[in-house]
Write an enzyme that holds these catalytic residues in place. Structure first.
Site, PDB file in Angstrom:
ATOM      1  N   ASP A  21      -0.787  -1.825  -4.686  1.00  0.00           N
ATOM      2  CA  ASP A  21      -0.488  -3.230  -4.931  1.00  0.00           C
ATOM      3  C   ASP A  21       0.438  -3.793  -3.852  1.00  0.00           C
ATOM      4  OD1 ASP A  21      -0.480  -5.594  -6.779  1.00  0.00           O
ATOM      5  OD2 ASP A  21       1.653  -5.118  -6.891  1.00  0.00           O
TER       6      ASP A  21
ATOM      7  N   GLU B  33      -3.875  -3.749  -0.952  1.00  0.00           N
ATOM      8  CA  GLU B  33      -3.870  -5.196  -1.155  1.00  0.00           C
ATOM      9  C   GLU B  33      -2.759  -5.753  -0.280  1.00  0.00           C
ATOM     10  OE1 GLU B  33      -3.024  -8.693  -4.441  1.00  0.00           O
ATOM     11  OE2 GLU B  33      -1.920  -6.809  -4.445  1.00  0.00           O
TER      12      GLU B  33
END
Length: 594
Positions: A283, A324
């Site tokens: 993330d 990401e």
């Protein structure tokens, strides 16, 4: 076991003679392990100080299933702490549990597909299928109950939003309190392993989101873990200066401290080793490699990513690591040896934003086909599959944004315009170069926006069974299941035709080229059909119509525009040696191959 006779490892380590415990608490004066095995008596099992701030005890009375905590004597008083390496906890504010890592993995032999043959389905455990318990979050077993649907859809990987133990019972999962423990509301560690094994038996890989850019911020025993803090900040596990700050609180781990680096590395390896996961999605890596998400670099964050990715590549070859990173950094997917971070792929904002804008924009004349062309052809490096492409993800359908059909027509998200243009976006996802991904419920027009309290409406799966079939047909073509669309798995793309006035774009996909390989995709981003429309083709002969998104079988009110097979004629068009006349319905995509 080490040369000293001590059991190696961190946390609670069961062995034939009991359970060994080890914890890092460099500023503690004394440490004891307390639990159900000693009546929570702080005097029964003091821990011995080791080098570099570690503490160790071997407790013969302790066994698997016992609850425990560490009791730290510090300058700030006596602190009860949950084990940072706890594999299982009673709750985010409860006790650690001595966990048995054994699981029967016999028959678990799935091999992850190559990147160019992956189709990912992102889901959230708590809302994907929570119908078993009214007003309760979903469970790992409730996901297992829907694996048949996913298999029929054709996806071969699920990407699960974070499952590390978090505060409360409902969450997206991006607020991890205990990153080594699996959320008990979802069923805990054994249930997660059962889901992974069951998915593998259905031919579906499992990729997990992990959160290393921040921890918590609530229910966080790591905060000032051993009582020490500088500037009133987080203590030994965190930066204690301005580098602590993230958009989610001042809880960025200290990537420059060896013990913290080891902690995060061990966590990544645990998911792959103990849970047999097929990959990890990191993330918001821009808040690992930088302080502010843009230009204030954190070199130790970058080197941490390189280290973890190198370790995974060496010990678990074939697993996929996805970043990401909203800054779309090309170095993320370059090899570590070349100075890159070593990820296999990254979520591509350069695709999703132009494609979403193209279909949600109300007026046809305001759609930019040049932007669509750039989205189709964008590359980070030399590999077309070092990007994950999508029109919906958990981020793109929340935080002020809604599902694509809802964005297209808020007053009628199930109507003709919403269905036609949302499936237009889906067709771009499955025909563009990259690893395609869809978000839970997208295949049957899930509406509204993503919330961790609202379950997916599975009644719509039957109501919009034709749309589900459309997605299934796109997946089948994308993976070349019938042997005549190999080009959709290939590296090469050329946008051959772009007509801004009539809103038609055509592109050629290929791997090696030739019959069964060359694919021509034509998309009409206009509200009216295009008839007798001439475009270029790469070869002469008959070209079969493999897909028509306007087919009435996908929805009763689709117009079933008479798109047909075509036969090309010699004569240059669009820079290609042949051409043909075709018809295409409004807001539709047609796909041809030989």
């Amino acid at each position: 076991m080490s040369d000293t006779g001590k059991i190696t490892g961190m946390g609670a380590i069961p062995h034939s003679g009991g359970v060994a415990f080890r914890v890092w608490a460099p500023h503690a004066r004394q440490v004891a392990v307390v639990g159900s095995f000693n009546g929570w008596d702080g005097n029964s099992h003091p821990m011995l100080a080791e080098e570099n701030g570690y503490w160790y005890a071997d407790v013969t009375k302790a066994k698997i299933g016992d609850e425990y905590k560490f009791l730290l004597t510090t300058e700030q008083g006596t602190l009860n702490r949950i084990d940072p390496y706890a594999r299982e906890v009673t709750s985010s504010v409860g006790n650690a549990i001595v966990h048995d890592t054994y699981f029967d993995w016999e028959g678990d032999d799935l091999r992850l597909a190559s990147w160019n043959e992956l189709v990912i389905y992102e889901l959230h455990i708590g809302t994907f299928n929570d119908q078993e318990k009214i007003n309760q979050p979903g469970h790992f077993s409730s996901v297992s109950a829907r694996l048949g649907h996913l298999k029929r859809l054709g996806v071969n990987a699920i990407q699960i939003m974070p499952v590390g133990e978090f505060a409360g019972d409902r969450s997206w999962g991006y607020n991890p309190s205990h990153i080594f423990s699996v959320e008990m509301t979802y069923g805990g560690p054994k249930a997660f392993k059962q889901l992974v094994k069951r998915a593998h038996q259905e031919g579906i890989a499992v990729i997990l989101d992990v959160v290393y850019n921040h921890l918590g911020p609530s229910d966080l025993d790591l905060w000032q873990f051993d009582g020490w803090s500088e500037n009133g900040r987080g203590g030994i596990y965190f930066y204690n200066d301005e580098r602590a700050h993230t958009p989610w609180g001042e809880t960025r781990p200290d990537y420059g401290r060896g013990e913290v680096r080891q902690y995060l590395r061990d966590n990544a390896m645990m998911w792959l080793e103990e849970y047999h996961l097929d990959g990890l999605r990191f993330d918001c890596t821009q808040f690992i490699r930088t302080v502010n998400g843009t230009d204030h670099v954190l070199p130790e964050g970058w080197s941490l990513l390189q280290w973890i990715n190198s370790e995974v590549s060496h010990k678990f070859p074939g697993r996929i690591l996805i970043a990401e990173d909203l800054m779309n950094n090309r170095w993320l997917t370059r090899d570590v040896g070349a100075g890159g971070a070593g990820f296999a792929s990254q979520w591509d904002a350069m695709f999703v934003h132009p494609i979403r804008l193209a279909v949600v924009t109300p007026a046809d004349e305001q759609r930019s086909l040049a932007a669509i062309r750039d989205a189709l052809c964008y590359r980070y490096n030399d590999d077309a599959f070092d990007r994950v492409i999508y029109s919906e993800s958990h981020d793109e359908v929340a935080n002020g944004l809604q599902r694509v059909p809802q964005e297209i027509n808020p007053s009628d998200p199930k109507g003709w315009h919403a269905r036609k243009r949302s499936t237009l976006a889906a067709a771009m996802v499955f025909t563009a170069p990259g690893i395609p991904m869809i978000f839970q419920g997208q295949e049957f027009l899930e509406g509204g926006w993503f919330r961790d309290t609202v379950p997916v409406d599975w009644d719509q799966c039957e109501e919009f069974h034709g749309i589900v079939r459309l997605y299934r047909d796109l997946v089948r073509l994308r993976l070349n299941r019938d042997g005549f669309t190999r080009g959709l798995c290939g590296q090469f793309t050329q946008v051959t035709h772009l007509n801004e006035a009539r809103k038609v774009i055509a592109f050629h996909r290929w791997d090696k080229g030739g019959a069964g390989d060359d694919v021509v995709v034509v998309a009409n981003f206009y509200h009216e059909a295009q008839d007798d429309y001439v475009i270029g083709f790469p070869a002469q002969g008959a070209w079969k119509l493999r897909f028509n998104s306007d087919w009435q079988g996908y929805n009763d009110d689709f117009r079933n525009h008479p798109s047909t097979d075509v036969r090309t004629e010699p004569g240059e068009k669009d820079g290609l040696p042949c051409h043909a006349r075709l018809s295409i319905g409004p807001y539709s995509v047609v796909i041809f191959s030989q």
